[in-house]
Write an enzyme that holds these catalytic residues in place. Structure first.
Site, PDB file in Angstrom:
ATOM      1  N   SER A 312      -7.624   8.321  13.427  1.00 36.48           N
ATOM      2  CA  SER A 312      -7.423   9.099  14.645  1.00 36.48           C
ATOM      3  C   SER A 312      -6.983   8.204  15.789  1.00 36.48           C
ATOM      4  CB  SER A 312      -8.709   9.834  15.029  1.00 36.48           C
ATOM      5  OG  SER A 312      -8.508  10.565  16.223  1.00 36.48           O
ATOM      6  N   ASP A 313      -5.840   8.509  16.375  1.00 37.78           N
ATOM      7  CA  ASP A 313      -5.399   7.824  17.575  1.00 37.78           C
ATOM      8  C   ASP A 313      -6.415   8.072  18.692  1.00 37.78           C
ATOM      9  OD1 ASP A 313      -3.415   6.425  19.204  1.00 37.78           O
ATOM     10  OD2 ASP A 313      -3.122   8.347  20.186  1.00 37.78           O
ATOM     11  N   LYS A 314      -6.665   7.050  19.524  1.00 36.75           N
ATOM     12  CA  LYS A 314      -7.669   7.204  20.580  1.00 36.75           C
ATOM     13  C   LYS A 314      -7.106   7.891  21.812  1.00 36.75           C
ATOM     14  CE  LYS A 314      -8.583   3.992  23.551  1.00 36.75           C
ATOM     15  NZ  LYS A 314      -8.435   4.716  24.835  1.00 36.75           N
TER      16      LYS A 314
END
Length: 820
Positions: A312-314
């Site tokens: 998951s991209d932050k």
């Protein structure tokens, strides 16, 4: 925050590129370099549309359909020919359209590029299309411009650029003379002159586009369909070939044998297999759309059911991509509200940047600034590293400033005690991943006072922690991926309860040629200071380790990994490039819809698994029974017309499988072909035994004519076949919940009634009357109980075998560990 600053000597760069900062390139030099380097554009090898379309007509299943169409034409069964040909064209058209939609990622990346560039050529400045730039061109970049190429800055005070779409950094970064700036990033403040160092596919942006073009993997769904199709094709070919050989030895009429073999082949091969599974996923896609999740690639639904790791991209995904004020550190006898008020007075209220906006949003009441007139405002510059404003207010005239903590410390000329407190506060905030700003103001005597520090951070979304916990409960390992600094990543991971094992990308990807440590990736809870190629390689590494990998993101930098992932998820507000590369596009903020989508995907998987078992069992049951009947008894148990009727009536209930209720697996699910084939073989074999039982009793016990026996067998194959669908719905008892959907049940029941009426009243078959029809129904229902019990026992044996293998493997691993 990752600052990818690389500094160069402007004079050395100009010398290497053989250009002049005062005059730029000549027309002759531009022409020569354009021939050498090509256009400043994102390019890709475009495969002709006709070639893509033909690729969907090549493969084992299309070959069988094509052979059936040719045989239909040879024997002049034109109705069969046109139906088969239409099915072939429709399947190819649907596949072609899906791939055409997926290929839009490169086109979307092109749209992100700058359209115009201000360039110096022959001593004169001019605006030209950005695709005409060449390395060595001198360009000017100012506020609001999209950088047209990778450049090195050679003149000017400073430039603040937003490269979040490329690197995932939360904040704009400051650039000075000698620094690099990347194509596709946006100038937020300042104006500078630069020299072009790379264009087109050689830029960081172009390399990202190149990764998108390379990305992609054959889905597990496609491989499963191919394996099922290959199995059915091989079984069909073997048994039909055997029938033809036996018929030739017995000198049966060749044309009749060929016609029967043709119809049997068309009925047995999985012509509708891709279509049925696609319809099942399409219906699921409609349900997901109602949950605010748009499916861009149907096969990704099946992949989502088996997804066991999610990168998951932050920024903008787990967090809000919006700076917020944290707990301040106060050095004077004031409260936090006053500190924020002073900082707001030192901010640009007309065109605030991300930091100014966070401070202005942090005011509890904006009216506290009323009555304060800004006489002079000096914006932030990278030399002084602070802003300053002269203010006339109700309490007189004073000056305010905010900026880097050390810059404010120099301004206030603080003593050793305050410097110690400042250093401690800055280190403490940095340890939490917060960016700090010093705030100061003058007193009545004009003396500067250090009021305190403001902490800035990008807060997590409200639903992120719950979504992560929910995903992990469903057997999905969530790992954070961010371009920000390690400290920021650790703070966010701690807040979201992701875990403490956060690795720097440089530690994982030390060398392009070195093999990635899959064990380290598996142990990690997240990765910091990550670039687009790192995200891409993370996904590929997980896939190489046998995982079904998902990836969420929103920026151009996420596009390669989104396309490579088995399930690429573009979150709400994502760029066009990210949405085009993704399999699933979320249209509502937050990630909570992902868990709902996973549940729906697992229901869809159960429906597809149910159909696959049914279809293989049905092929075995019909083909094996017919083959053995012809070989052993020299008897065709059904006619060609009966086979066509069975095939037509089978289409309706199997299409309704898409609407049936299905259980939700608690863990990721995958195609277990051994289990599918074993259960199918058991049910198919029992069906053959049941058919021979009816055939034997009708011929030996009742002494019925062969034509009547064929009608009995026809009805039995139809009724028992449709009842098999209910057996394959789950691995437990027939009455186990969830119960069948009313549409699925009613359509399945209706087709059996139609088949029964055809047998009773002799529609295209020999009539048998209600007495024998009801007897066949009773016989089929009795075998339904037997089949269901056999299915349960088979699943139990398979589970026992699987458990034994897992225990044996665990024991072997323990023995190896002890030996070491």
């Amino acid at each position: 925050m990752t600052d990818s600053r690389q500094s160069h000597s402007p004079e050395e760069v100009l010398r290497e590129l053989e250009t002049d900062r005062k005059d730029g390139l000549t027309d002759a030099e531009v022409k020569s370099r354009r021939e050498r380097y090509g256009p400043n554009a994102i390019t890709e090898e475009a495969e002709p549309a006709w070639k893509k379309l033909l690729s969907f007509l090549w493969g084992p299943i299309p070959w069988m359909i094509e052979v059936a169409a040719i045989l239909s034409a040879v024997v002049r069964h034109w109705a069969d020919f046109f139906i088969i040909f239409a099915m072939l064209v429709i399947n190819a058209g649907v596949g072609f359209w899906q791939e055409h939609k997926a290929d839009n990622a490169i086109a979307m990346l092109k749209r992100q590029l700058a359209l115009k560039a201000r360039v110096l050529r022959g001593g004169k400045w001019a605006d030209i299309p950005a695709d005409q730039l060449v390395p060595g061109d001198i360009v000017r970049v100012k506020l609001g411009d999209i950088l047209p190429a990778d450049v090195v800055l050679i003149d000017g005070e400073y430039l603040s650029v937003d490269q979040s779409a490329l690197t995932g950094e939360s904040l704009p970064v400051d650039r000075a003379v000698g620094d690099e700036a990347y194509s596709g990033s946006i100038a937020r403040q300042g104006e500078m002159t630069a020299v072009v160092t790379a264009i087109g596919m050689n830029t960081l942006f172009g390399k990202t586009a190149g990764l998108v073009e390379q990305a992609g993997a054959t889905s597990h769904f496609q491989r499963a369909v191919l394996r099922i199709g290959n199995f059915l094709i091989l079984v069909t070919l073997a048994l039909v070939s055997l029938i033809l050989v036996i018929a030739l030895f017995r000198h049966d009429p060749l044309i009749d044998t060929v016609l029967f073999a043709l119809v049997l082949t068309v009925a047995a091969i999985p012509v509708a297999l891709p279509a049925v599974l696609s319809v099942t996923m399409a219906v699921g896609a409609e349900r997901l759309a109602r949950m605010k999740a748009i499916v861009a690639r149907l096969v990704s639904i099946e992949e989502m059911a088996g997804m066991d790791v999610l990168f998951s991209d932050k920024t903008g995904t787990l967090t809000q991509n919006r700076l917020t004020l944290g707990e301040p550190a106060l050095f004077e006898d004031i409260d936090a509200a006053e500190l924020i008020r002073v900082a707001a007075l030192a901010s640009d209220r007309e065109s605030p940047d991300a930091i100014d906006q966070a401070i202005l949003d942090g005011l509890a009441d904006a009216s506290v600034l009323d009555g304060c007139e800004i006489r002079h405002f000096h914006p932030f510059d990278p030399v002084g590293k602070r802003t300053e404003a002269s203010v006339a207010g109700p309490d007189g005239e004073f000056q305010v400033s905010k900026g880097a903590p050390q810059a404010i410390a120099e301004l206030c000329n603080i003593d050793a005690d305050l410097e110690k407190r400042l250093t401690q506060a800055v280190d403490e905030q940095a340890g939490h991943g917060f960016r700090t700003l010093g705030v100061a103001r003058t007193d009545a005597a004009g003396q500067w006072h250090y009021l305190g520090l403001l902490a800035l951070f990008d807060p997590p979304r409200e639903d992120s922690a719950a979504t992560i916990a929910s995903a992990r409960e469903r057997g999905i390992d969530v790992k954070m991926v961010t371009g920000d600094h390690l400290a920021i990543a650790r703070e966010i991971a701690s807040t979201l309860k992701l875990g403490n094992c956060i690795l720097k990308a440089q530690d994982v990807f030390q060398d392009e040629t070195r093999e990635i440590d899959a064990a380290a990736i598996a142990r990690a809870d997240g990765f910091a200071q990550v670039y687009p190629e790192h995200k891409f390689r993370l996904v590929k590494a997980a896939q190489s380790a046998g995982h079904i990998a998902g990836m969420t993101g929103d920026g151009v930098n996420d596009a390669p990994a989104l396309k490579q992932a088995d399930v690429g998820i573009a979150v709400s507000g994502a760029t066009e490039a990210a949405r085009a590369a993704a399999d699933l596009v979320l249209t509502a903020p937050g990630l909570s819809v992902i868990t709902a989508a996973i549940e729906e995907a697992r229901r869809i998987f159960e429906r597809m698994n149910s159909y696959a078992i049914y279809r293989i069992a049905e092929t075995i049951r019909v083909l094996l029974f017919m083959t053995l009947s012809i070989i052993i008894f020299n008897f065709y148990p059904v006619t060609a017309v009966m086979i066509v009727i069975i095939a037509l009536l089978n289409d309706f209930p199997i299409m309704m499988i898409a609407y049936d209720r299905a259980p939700v697996a608690p863990r990721p699910v995958r195609w277990q072909m051994q289990r599918v084939l074993v259960v199918s073989a058991v049910l198919g074999t029992l069906g053959v035994i049941a058919s021979f039982g009816l055939f034997w009793y009708a011929e030996e016990g009742l002494r019925l004519p062969r034509e009547t026996i064929q009608s009995l067998i026809f009805l039995k194959l139809l009724v028992a076949g449709h009842l098999t669908i209910f057996v394959t719905r789950n691995s437990g008892a027939l009455w186990q919940r969830p119960w069948p959907d009313w549409k699925f049940f009613s359509v399945t029941f209706a087709t059996k009634i139609i088949g029964t009426l055809a047998a009773v009243y002799g529609w295209f078959v020999e009539p048998i009357g209600w007495k024998y029809a009801l007897a066949v129904w009773g016989y089929a229902l009795a075998w339904l109980v037997v089949n269901n019990r056999a299915k349960i026992l088979t699943y139990r044996l398979l589970a026992h075998q699987s458990g034994f293998q897992q225990r044996h493997l665990a024991r072997a691993e323990r023995d190896v560990a002890q030996h070491r």
